[in-house]
Scaffold this motif. Sequence first.
Motif, PDB file in Angstrom:
ATOM      1  N   VAL A   1       0.840  -1.196   0.000  1.00 17.47           N
ATOM      2  CA  VAL A   1       0.000   0.000   0.000  1.00 17.47           C
ATOM      3  C   VAL A   1       0.872   1.242   0.000  1.00 17.47           C
ATOM      4  CG1 VAL A   1      -1.743   1.308   1.261  1.00 17.47           C
ATOM      5  CG2 VAL A   1      -1.869  -1.189   1.209  1.00 17.47           C
ATOM      6  N   LEU A   2       0.485   2.250  -0.805  1.00 22.73           N
ATOM      7  CA  LEU A   2       1.119   3.562  -0.807  1.00 22.73           C
ATOM      8  C   LEU A   2       0.036   4.606  -0.570  1.00 22.73           C
ATOM      9  CD1 LEU A   2       3.437   3.208  -3.945  1.00 22.73           C
ATOM     10  CD2 LEU A   2       4.150   3.107  -1.539  1.00 22.73           C
ATOM     11  N   ALA A   3       0.348   5.617   0.251  1.00 20.34           N
ATOM     12  CA  ALA A   3      -0.630   6.662   0.545  1.00 20.34           C
ATOM     13  C   ALA A   3       0.045   8.031   0.436  1.00 20.34           C
ATOM     14  CB  ALA A   3      -1.214   6.466   1.936  1.00 20.34           C
ATOM     15  N   PHE A   4      -0.711   9.025  -0.067  1.00 22.56           N
ATOM     16  CA  PHE A   4      -0.181  10.364  -0.289  1.00 22.56           C
ATOM     17  C   PHE A   4      -1.227  11.402   0.082  1.00 22.56           C
ATOM     18  CE2 PHE A   4       1.476   7.442  -3.462  1.00 22.56           C
ATOM     19  CZ  PHE A   4       2.845   7.656  -3.435  1.00 22.56           C
ATOM     20  N   ARG A   5      -0.784  12.594   0.414  1.00 23.39           N
ATOM     21  CA  ARG A   5      -1.636  13.770   0.463  1.00 23.39           C
ATOM     22  C   ARG A   5      -1.497  14.464  -0.897  1.00 23.39           C
ATOM     23  NH1 ARG A   5      -3.099  11.598   4.617  1.00 23.39           N
ATOM     24  NH2 ARG A   5      -2.508  12.188   6.732  1.00 23.39           N
ATOM     25  N   ALA A   6      -2.595  14.929  -1.463  1.00 25.47           N
ATOM     26  CA  ALA A   6      -2.521  15.493  -2.819  1.00 25.47           C
ATOM     27  C   ALA A   6      -3.664  16.478  -3.027  1.00 25.47           C
ATOM     28  CB  ALA A   6      -2.600  14.374  -3.853  1.00 25.47           C
ATOM     29  N   GLU A   7      -3.588  17.206  -4.123  1.00 25.23           N
ATOM     30  CA  GLU A   7      -4.681  18.061  -4.559  1.00 25.23           C
ATOM     31  C   GLU A   7      -4.711  18.050  -6.085  1.00 25.23           C
ATOM     32  OE1 GLU A   7      -3.683  22.499  -4.366  1.00 25.23           O
ATOM     33  OE2 GLU A   7      -2.521  21.629  -2.709  1.00 25.23           O
ATOM     34  N   PRO A   8      -5.916  18.114  -6.667  1.00 24.70           N
ATOM     35  CA  PRO A   8      -6.027  18.081  -8.128  1.00 24.70           C
ATOM     36  C   PRO A   8      -5.352  19.310  -8.751  1.00 24.70           C
ATOM     37  CG  PRO A   8      -8.156  17.696  -7.071  1.00 24.70           C
ATOM     38  CD  PRO A   8      -7.226  18.167  -6.009  1.00 24.70           C
ATOM     39  N   VAL A   9      -4.793  19.139  -9.925  1.00 29.38           N
ATOM     40  CA  VAL A   9      -4.200  20.246 -10.658  1.00 29.38           C
ATOM     41  C   VAL A   9      -4.865  20.331 -12.027  1.00 29.38           C
ATOM     42  CG1 VAL A   9      -1.989  20.082  -9.466  1.00 29.38           C
ATOM     43  CG2 VAL A   9      -2.337  18.780 -11.563  1.00 29.38           C
ATOM     44  N   GLU A  10      -4.933  21.518 -12.562  1.00 29.82           N
ATOM     45  CA  GLU A  10      -5.534  21.690 -13.885  1.00 29.82           C
ATOM     46  C   GLU A  10      -4.730  20.934 -14.946  1.00 29.82           C
ATOM     47  OE1 GLU A  10      -5.838  25.848 -14.660  1.00 29.82           O
ATOM     48  OE2 GLU A  10      -7.386  26.164 -13.127  1.00 29.82           O
ATOM     49  N   PRO A  11      -5.425  20.366 -15.923  1.00 31.14           N
ATOM     50  CA  PRO A  11      -6.844  20.531 -16.254  1.00 31.14           C
ATOM     51  C   PRO A  11      -7.761  19.481 -15.636  1.00 31.14           C
ATOM     52  CG  PRO A  11      -5.766  19.355 -18.023  1.00 31.14           C
ATOM     53  CD  PRO A  11      -4.696  19.627 -16.989  1.00 31.14           C
ATOM     54  N   VAL A  12      -7.312  18.819 -14.560  1.00 33.61           N
ATOM     55  CA  VAL A  12      -8.162  17.806 -13.928  1.00 33.61           C
ATOM     56  C   VAL A  12      -9.411  18.481 -13.362  1.00 33.61           C
ATOM     57  CG1 VAL A  12      -8.338  16.179 -12.024  1.00 33.61           C
ATOM     58  CG2 VAL A  12      -6.252  16.259 -13.388  1.00 33.61           C
ATOM     59  N   ASP A  13     -10.568  17.896 -13.628  1.00 28.66           N
ATOM     60  CA  ASP A  13     -11.848  18.382 -13.120  1.00 28.66           C
ATOM     61  C   ASP A  13     -12.157  17.630 -11.823  1.00 28.66           C
ATOM     62  OD1 ASP A  13     -14.474  18.996 -12.534  1.00 28.66           O
ATOM     63  OD2 ASP A  13     -15.173  18.809 -14.606  1.00 28.66           O
ATOM     64  N   ALA A  14     -12.002  18.303 -10.680  1.00 24.65           N
ATOM     65  CA  ALA A  14     -12.200  17.639  -9.390  1.00 24.65           C
ATOM     66  C   ALA A  14     -13.631  17.150  -9.221  1.00 24.65           C
ATOM     67  CB  ALA A  14     -11.830  18.590  -8.250  1.00 24.65           C
ATOM     68  N   ASP A  15     -14.597  17.920  -9.738  1.00 18.00           N
ATOM     69  CA  ASP A  15     -15.994  17.495  -9.607  1.00 18.00           C
ATOM     70  C   ASP A  15     -16.239  16.200 -10.371  1.00 18.00           C
ATOM     71  OD1 ASP A  15     -16.193  19.826  -8.233  1.00 18.00           O
ATOM     72  OD2 ASP A  15     -17.527  20.828  -9.648  1.00 18.00           O
ATOM     73  N   ARG A  16     -15.636  16.090 -11.557  1.00 16.59           N
ATOM     74  CA  ARG A  16     -15.790  14.844 -12.323  1.00 16.59           C
ATOM     75  C   ARG A  16     -15.089  13.693 -11.610  1.00 16.59           C
ATOM     76  NH1 ARG A  16     -14.338  13.713 -18.729  1.00 16.59           N
ATOM     77  NH2 ARG A  16     -14.894  11.492 -18.678  1.00 16.59           N
ATOM     78  N   MET A  17     -13.945  13.966 -11.010  1.00 20.49           N
ATOM     79  CA  MET A  17     -13.242  12.942 -10.244  1.00 20.49           C
ATOM     80  C   MET A  17     -14.139  12.396  -9.131  1.00 20.49           C
ATOM     81  SD  MET A  17      -9.665  13.429  -8.131  1.00 20.49           S
ATOM     82  CE  MET A  17     -10.443  14.440  -6.855  1.00 20.49           C
ATOM     83  N   VAL A  18     -14.848  13.295  -8.469  1.00 22.68           N
ATOM     84  CA  VAL A  18     -15.771  12.880  -7.403  1.00 22.68           C
ATOM     85  C   VAL A  18     -16.887  12.012  -7.976  1.00 22.68           C
ATOM     86  CG1 VAL A  18     -17.552  13.759  -5.833  1.00 22.68           C
ATOM     87  CG2 VAL A  18     -15.262  14.774  -5.831  1.00 22.68           C
ATOM     88  N   ARG A  19     -17.428  12.415  -9.106  1.00 21.06           N
ATOM     89  CA  ARG A  19     -18.509  11.628  -9.714  1.00 21.06           C
ATOM     90  C   ARG A  19     -18.035  10.249 -10.134  1.00 21.06           C
ATOM     91  NH1 ARG A  19     -19.414  16.640 -12.317  1.00 21.06           N
ATOM     92  NH2 ARG A  19     -18.553  15.844 -14.284  1.00 21.06           N
ATOM     93  N   ASP A  20     -16.766  10.155 -10.555  1.00 21.62           N
ATOM     94  CA  ASP A  20     -16.222   8.857 -10.958  1.00 21.62           C
ATOM     95  C   ASP A  20     -15.987   7.943  -9.761  1.00 21.62           C
ATOM     96  OD1 ASP A  20     -16.238   9.603 -13.606  1.00 21.62           O
ATOM     97  OD2 ASP A  20     -14.108  10.150 -13.666  1.00 21.62           O
ATOM     98  N   ALA A  21     -15.602   8.529  -8.639  1.00 15.70           N
ATOM     99  CA  ALA A  21     -15.185   7.724  -7.482  1.00 15.70           C
ATOM    100  C   ALA A  21     -16.344   7.348  -6.562  1.00 15.70           C
ATOM    101  CB  ALA A  21     -14.112   8.469  -6.692  1.00 15.70           C
ATOM    102  N   TYR A  22     -17.402   8.137  -6.577  1.00 16.77           N
ATOM    103  CA  TYR A  22     -18.486   7.925  -5.612  1.00 16.77           C
ATOM    104  C   TYR A  22     -19.829   7.814  -6.331  1.00 16.77           C
ATOM    105  CZ  TYR A  22     -15.037   9.486  -2.167  1.00 16.77           C
ATOM    106  OH  TYR A  22     -13.914   9.610  -1.403  1.00 16.77           O
ATOM    107  N   ASP A  23     -20.715   7.030  -5.735  1.00 15.15           N
ATOM    108  CA  ASP A  23     -22.064   6.863  -6.264  1.00 15.15           C
ATOM    109  C   ASP A  23     -22.945   7.967  -5.673  1.00 15.15           C
ATOM    110  OD1 ASP A  23     -24.513   6.083  -7.180  1.00 15.15           O
ATOM    111  OD2 ASP A  23     -24.450   4.055  -6.343  1.00 15.15           O
ATOM    112  N   LEU A  24     -22.833   9.165  -6.226  1.00 12.10           N
ATOM    113  CA  LEU A  24     -23.549  10.316  -5.678  1.00 12.10           C
ATOM    114  C   LEU A  24     -25.070  10.154  -5.736  1.00 12.10           C
ATOM    115  CD1 LEU A  24     -21.433  13.368  -6.903  1.00 12.10           C
ATOM    116  CD2 LEU A  24     -21.243  12.046  -4.784  1.00 12.10           C
TER     117      LEU A  24
END
Length: 299
Positions: free
Chosen positions: A180-203
């Motif tokens: 296992v590897l773990a990191f602290r991170a934040e999205p950078v452009e042009p990544v769409d953070a809202d789309r990332m959330v929609r991909d990862a979670y069943d909203l």
Amino acid sequence: MPNIVLRTAYPVRVTTTIDRTTAGTPLEVRPQTLLLTLLGSTALDRDLAIFSGTFVTVMGNLGVSEHATRSTLARMVGRGLLVRHRRGRRVYLGLTPRAAAVLREGEERMWRWGAVNRDTSGHWTLLGFSLPESRRDERHLLRSRLRWAGFGMLRSGLWIAPGAVDVTPLLSDPQLRDHVLAFRAEPVEPVDADRMVRDAYDLPTIAARYHDFLRRWDTRRPLPDATDDLTRHLLLLSDWLLLLRDDPRIPLHNLPPDWPAVAAQEVFHRTHGRLQPRARRVAERAVDSIDAPVDDGRP
């Protein structure tokens, strides 16, 4: 019209007549959850043990049979959640340190964290793992722990969770740490953070559960067929806590407009404020207790 469905360890489903006046899906609550909620509201931090007959009466008002209640209590004793105290022929049940810790965690989620995450820092925890097919059981267990901790699967083997998550409890097995590897991170452009959330979670599923909560409780007379306000209060607390435990608390600015958790949290606080004093008065009459400091039952 839906019912409150109480899942037991048996193949039967114990169904009450509560909540026949609201729309939405049934509220499913395990008897152990209701028992812990009752203990949390009456015994936590009060050094009390509750008479077994009290549990039978209160759970009976919720549609749970005496047999199912006593069987659940016995399993909770066996799992180290409760300890027995005898006074003559009467048996009282008190919290162990393990159960008290579980209840305090629930209180923290309910009152400190809540359902609405207004953090705008954009920080996330990323976790990647790779386990061979021969370790399928460990992989399944790790995935369950990740979901419990608020992680969503972004890609195969890559999981994300909002904020800074302590991953130490997830890796209690030393054999997992090399995979296992773990990191602290934040999205950078042009990544769409809202789309990332929609991909990862069943909203849609998360939102639907909050809408169901609102249909049950955003009414002038929530659960009018419940036996009393103690019953209503226990169902309210259990319903809300189950929601919070399954909600990854995604930052509000990454969610769709009018996210229903905002309205649901307002309804929870308002309904809790109205029901708690009445429930306390019912509990003072209904709950038979003795002084019993929290104990793990060992000599």
